[in-house]
Write an enzyme that holds these catalytic residues in place. Structure first.
Site, PDB file in Angstrom:
ATOM      1  N   SER A 103       0.816  -1.213   0.000  1.00 51.10           N
ATOM      2  CA  SER A 103       0.000   0.000   0.000  1.00 51.10           C
ATOM      3  C   SER A 103       0.850   1.264   0.000  1.00 51.10           C
ATOM      4  O   SER A 103       1.580   1.538  -0.936  1.00 51.10           O
ATOM      5  CB  SER A 103      -0.956  -0.039   1.200  1.00 51.10           C
ATOM      6  OG  SER A 103      -1.896   0.985   1.149  1.00 51.10           O
ATOM      7  N   ASP A 242      -2.421   6.326  -3.475  1.00 49.49           N
ATOM      8  CA  ASP A 242      -1.257   5.688  -2.864  1.00 49.49           C
ATOM      9  C   ASP A 242      -0.803   4.527  -3.749  1.00 49.49           C
ATOM     10  O   ASP A 242      -1.328   4.327  -4.850  1.00 49.49           O
ATOM     11  CB  ASP A 242      -1.562   5.231  -1.436  1.00 49.49           C
ATOM     12  CG  ASP A 242      -2.527   4.065  -1.373  1.00 49.49           C
ATOM     13  OD1 ASP A 242      -3.297   3.888  -2.346  1.00 49.49           O
ATOM     14  OD2 ASP A 242      -2.542   3.337  -0.365  1.00 49.49           O
ATOM     15  N   ASP A 244      -1.155   1.320  -3.964  1.00 51.73           N
ATOM     16  CA  ASP A 244      -2.066   0.327  -4.531  1.00 51.73           C
ATOM     17  C   ASP A 244      -3.424   0.924  -4.877  1.00 51.73           C
ATOM     18  O   ASP A 244      -4.359   0.199  -5.208  1.00 51.73           O
ATOM     19  CB  ASP A 244      -2.224  -0.875  -3.595  1.00 51.73           C
ATOM     20  CG  ASP A 244      -2.942  -0.541  -2.302  1.00 51.73           C
ATOM     21  OD1 ASP A 244      -2.902   0.638  -1.895  1.00 51.73           O
ATOM     22  OD2 ASP A 244      -3.515  -1.452  -1.682  1.00 51.73           O
ATOM     23  N   ASP A 246      -5.853   2.277  -3.229  1.00 54.84           N
ATOM     24  CA  ASP A 246      -7.071   2.164  -2.431  1.00 54.84           C
ATOM     25  C   ASP A 246      -7.250   3.366  -1.505  1.00 54.84           C
ATOM     26  O   ASP A 246      -8.206   3.432  -0.744  1.00 54.84           O
ATOM     27  CB  ASP A 246      -7.106   0.854  -1.633  1.00 54.84           C
ATOM     28  CG  ASP A 246      -5.995   0.732  -0.594  1.00 54.84           C
ATOM     29  OD1 ASP A 246      -5.113   1.603  -0.542  1.00 54.84           O
ATOM     30  OD2 ASP A 246      -6.031  -0.251   0.173  1.00 54.84           O
TER      31      ASP A 246
END
Length: 447
Positions: A103, A242, A244, A246
């Site tokens: 992440s 960010d 990833d 999400d």
């Protein structure tokens, strides 16, 4: 029973150090494969996505080996956002989805997140059972039952079409100049493509991943890069994702940053006005600002608080039948459209609000006055337990007494990094700083 290597969002750590080793990924793949393929049938499938970290190749191969050894057929998506994995797990009738990502963490870290066949992240109970299987080991299938693996080329395009379809019809973005910062991460292709197809003039930032630059000085955790681009290009708005994708932060035309709390306030208010906010409530975590709670209360809406972690937000949403939730950090969960936080989807909803209201980003991104909030992190080493030290407990107790009736205090261990997070809210800025620093000093002295 406590979890041994699962945190608040899957398994995460520094690549090539326990628990994020290739050997662990192999065992995890075999364990989760056995968990979901328990009838001996060879029609079971799993989709695997990843972000742009160098170590993603290693974990992708190790997981594939473990999964196919238990008879699971593997569909490799390549770099796609985490919400795309949740979406495609369900739409492709997979038994399991896997996202390889840490992440917002630095490039040397990585993580493994699992999604069930419904596209939602696994429950604590499922993760405990998978841990048991990892520790006990699983029996491999017979040679003729080994699974197959192949790459899927259209996963990104399926995801793009899904997020575009979430918008009201007749809401084109033509004429909007949009900075999109993809953090050199998983959405580096999907996000600019979606915005361009919707008619926006796109200024891409953080779209040149090299395996080691994910989240490095860009993205939702380093918003200055996107803010500077917005001002320099005279853009109408900036969307910072960010690694990833999400999470999201919105940057208005002046370079001011709106966090998840402000985005949720806007969406909750608009959805309530349109009769779309299920249950008349927004679900957020204990980290969300008191100002958000006051804003909602003034409008006859409720704030339902959960433990930190978007998976706990989603669990509460599903339990209560709510359709909007998220975190101050930028996870925005809209279960009408997605099964987990989706930064691009939330960004598109913000742009739609700009078009429909004919208002600027700055008019929509500042919905309430925040109560002064201070968060400081203290890193500790493996094996240390600073929150169990007597001097730290005493400092926390003293701070709670000083804030009684004046604010609130939250002390917790991060579920994704070896950090103690010390957060307080208080109208009195001097008292706020003093109580946080007093605890941080004691925690630092104990590590």
């Amino acid at each position: 029973m406590s979890r041994k290597f699962f945190g608040t969002d899957g398994v995460r750590g520094t690549a090539n150090q326990y628990p994020m080793t290739a050997d662990m990924a192999l065992k995890l793949g075999a364990a989760v494969g056995r968990y979901f393929r328990n009838d001996g049938d060879n029609q079971h499938r799993v989709v695997i996505g990843k972000d742009t970290r160098l170590s993603g190749y290693m974990f992708e191969n190790a997981l594939t080996a473990g999964l196919t050894s238990t008879g699971m057929n593997v569909l490799l998506l390549g770099p796609v956002p985490t919400p795309a994995v949740g979406l495609l797990t369900k739409s492709m009738r997979a038994d399991l989805g896997v996202m390889i990502s840490a992440s917002h963490n630095q490039a040397i870290d990585n993580g493994i997140k699992f999604f069930g066949p419904d596209g939602f992240k696994l429950s604590d109970e499922a993760e405990l059972e998978i841990e048991r299987l990892v520790l006990e080991g699983v029996e491999a299938v017979q040679p003729q039952n080994i699974g197959r693996a192949k790459r899927i080329d259209d996963g990104r395009f399926r995801y793009i079409e899904r997020v575009k379809s979430s918008l009201p019809s007749g809401v084109p973005f033509k004429g909007l100049k949009v900075v999109i910062d993809c953090a050199n991460g998983a959405a580096y292709r999907a996000a600019p493509e979606a915005l361009w197809e919707l008619g926006a003039e796109v200024i891409p930032v953080g779209v040149s991943p090299n395996g080691t630059n994910i989240n490095a000085g860009c993205g939702s955790t380093h918003t200055q890069t996107a803010a500077e681009a917005v001002v320099a290009h005279g853009a109408d708005v900036g969307i910072a994702l960010d690694g990833d994708a999400d999470r999201v932060m919105i940057i208005d035309e002046t370079g001011h940053v709106a966090d998840g709390d402000q985005i949720m306030a806007l969406l909750a208010s608009r959805w309530a006005d349109a009769g779309k906010l299920a249950g008349g409530a927004l679900v957020a975590t204990v980290m969300s600002n008191l100002g958000l709670e006051r804003y909602l209360t003034d409008r006859g809406l409720r704030l339902e608080r959960t433990a930190v972690g978007d998976r706990y937000v989603v669990e509460r949403m599903r339990q209560g039948g709510f359709n909007l939730g998220g975190e101050q950090s930028g996870h925005i969960v809209m279960t009408d459209y997605a099964t987990t936080g989706d930064g691009l989807l939330a960004g598109l909803q913000f742009l739609a609000a700009m078009v429909e209201s004919n208002k600027t980003a700055s008019e929509l991104a500042r919905n309430f006055e925040t109560v002064p909030q201070l968060l400081k992190n203290v890193r500790y080493e493996a094996g240390q337990a600073p929150l169990e030290v007597a001097s730290v407990k005493s400092a926390i107790s003293d701070a709670e007494m000083r804030l009684n009736g004046k604010g609130r205090l939250l002390i917790r261990k991060s579920g994704t990094e070896p950090l103690i997070r010390v957060m307080a809210e208080c109208e009195d800025a001097d008292l706020l700083s003093d109580v946080v620093d007093s605890i941080v000093t004691e925690v630092e002295a104990s590590v």
